[in-house]
Design a protein around this motif. Structure first.
Motif, mmCIF file in Angstrom:
data_model
loop_
_atom_site.group_PDB
_atom_site.id
_atom_site.type_symbol
_atom_site.label_atom_id
_atom_site.label_comp_id
_atom_site.label_asym_id
_atom_site.label_seq_id
_atom_site.Cartn_x
_atom_site.Cartn_y
_atom_site.Cartn_z
ATOM 1 N N ASP A 1 -18.520 16.921 45.803
ATOM 2 C CA ASP A 1 -17.506 15.988 46.279
ATOM 3 C C ASP A 1 -17.939 14.573 45.911
ATOM 4 O O ASP A 1 -19.079 14.183 46.166
ATOM 5 C CB ASP A 1 -17.336 16.109 47.801
ATOM 6 N N GLU A 2 -17.039 13.821 45.307
ATOM 7 C CA GLU A 2 -17.390 12.468 44.858
ATOM 8 C C GLU A 2 -17.773 11.564 46.023
ATOM 9 O O GLU A 2 -18.512 10.588 45.845
ATOM 10 C CB GLU A 2 -16.220 11.854 44.081
ATOM 11 N N ARG A 3 -17.310 11.855 47.228
ATOM 12 C CA ARG A 3 -17.606 10.992 48.364
ATOM 13 C C ARG A 3 -19.086 10.988 48.720
ATOM 14 O O ARG A 3 -19.566 10.035 49.345
ATOM 15 C CB ARG A 3 -16.789 11.437 49.590
ATOM 16 N N VAL A 4 -19.817 12.025 48.360
ATOM 17 C CA VAL A 4 -21.214 12.116 48.789
ATOM 18 C C VAL A 4 -22.184 11.520 47.767
ATOM 19 O O VAL A 4 -23.379 11.427 48.044
ATOM 20 C CB VAL A 4 -21.615 13.572 49.100
ATOM 21 N N LEU A 5 -21.722 11.141 46.595
ATOM 22 C CA LEU A 5 -22.605 10.521 45.611
ATOM 23 C C LEU A 5 -22.985 9.121 46.080
ATOM 24 O O LEU A 5 -22.121 8.265 46.260
ATOM 25 C CB LEU A 5 -21.908 10.422 44.253
#
Length: 339
Positions: free
Chosen positions: A131-135
């Motif tokens: 998920d891009e939110r966790v990068l």
């Protein structure tokens, strides 16, 4: 030979420098005004900010829920993870549901800070996702922060990073770019880890190891999770084995299994490791040897093999069977030579 591939580079700001305390504050201020710090030994980082210290290996769901509640209670608008993969993983779990940006300050060579992969454990099963939110938006690398990491843990963590490199050579989305990153990661880690063992207070070896760990994680984030990581995620989730040590033990067994089926990748890895190879490096640094030393019971092997078989990547260079996994796990459990 013609080239044909699709490569995706994750958007991330990386700051690599010594003595980075002030720089951490500056990077946090780029993203928010109300930071929440996650880590067990992070008191010196943003001391006036609220600190969440209940960090647990493999990120149990209940711990993630408590951390999310803490973020809401403190009206946090940016997360600051200080520590190894567990601290970064917990920050990711909070970001997954809140969307808060992360500034990661690694103190080990885990590499989680450079990936968009999250992991949560519930009832003995570790679930991972992308998920891009966790990068993390920014990573601040300061090799001085790794000086407190004991040599044995430095070795295990560095070999975990090497596993990212090796898996990236044949993982489901591997391509020439992440293979190049992985091979440079192998070179840096093979040079840095022996220096850490020989001179634990020296900074040069730790810088090389941290640099290699970052390259390894970037390659892994692009290439995806191969057989090695599927094995270790199952073992960690089902039996609560320590993350880095498990990776360090399992790595040579997967390399011996897959390498001969992809001779060009095997040759390039051997060149990157240098004359001593992985075996010689493990001997020099005193690598972890056997899964039984970290809590796996021989009676656990059949259940582990069955769980791993269900998640083996279809693209693995060698067809994998229950028999192959059982033999591999037995050897890794006992610390026998790979075959």
């Amino acid at each position: 030979m013609s080239l044909s591939f699709t490569h995706e580079t994750l958007p991330q700001r990386v700051v690599f420098l010594p003595d980075a305390n002030q720089r951490v504050a500056e990077e946090v201020a780029r993203l928010g005004a109300r930071p929440m710090v996650i880590g067990t030994k992070a008191d010196a980082v943003l001391p006036d900010a609220p600190h969440y210290r209940d960090v647990v290996m493999h990120v149990p769901v209940e711990v993630a829920e408590r951390a999310r509640g803490f973020a809401v209670e403190n009206d946090a608008d940016v997360l600051v993870s200080v520590g190894g993969g567990s601290a970064t993983g917990l920050a990711k779990a909070v970001a997954l549901t809140t969307g808060l940006p992360i500034v990661a300050v690694p103190t080990t060579y885990a590499g989680s800070e450079a990936t968009n992969v999250w992991g949560l454990t519930k009832n003995g099963r570790k679930t991972t996702g992308v998920d891009e939110r966790v990068l993390p938006r920014t990573v601040v690398y300061d090799a001085n922060r790794t000086l407190s990491l004991p040599v044995d843990l430095s070795v295990a963590s560095g070999l975990n990073a090497l596993a990212h490199c090796v898996d990236s050579m044949w993982a489901p989305r591997t391509d020439p770019i992440n293979q190049a990153l992985a091979l440079e990661g192998v070179r840096a880690l093979s040079a840095g880890l022996p220096q850490v063992v020989a001179a634990p207070e020296g900074i040069e070896g730790r810088e090389q190891t941290l640099y290699g760990a970052y390259l390894a994680a970037v390659a892994f984030a692009s290439a995806g999770s191969g057989l090695h990581h599927k094995i270790c995620h199952v073992l960690g989730g089902m039996f609560n084995l320590p993350h880095a040590q498990t990776h360090a033990v399992v790595l040579p067994y997967v390399l011996v299994l897959n390498g001969p089926a992809v001779p060009e990748s095997e040759r390039r890895l051997n060149d990157a490791f240098g004359p001593e190879g992985l075996h010689g490096l493990r001997e020099r640094v005193g690598a972890p040897r056997a899964l039984r030393d970290y809590g796996l019971r021989e009676a656990d092997i059949p259940a582990a093999a069955a769980a791993i078989l269900a998640v083996v990547p279809e693209s693995n260079p060698v067809p994998v069977t229950t028999e192959i996994l059982t033999d591999l796990l037995h050897r890794a459990w006992a610390g026998e030579e790979p075959k």
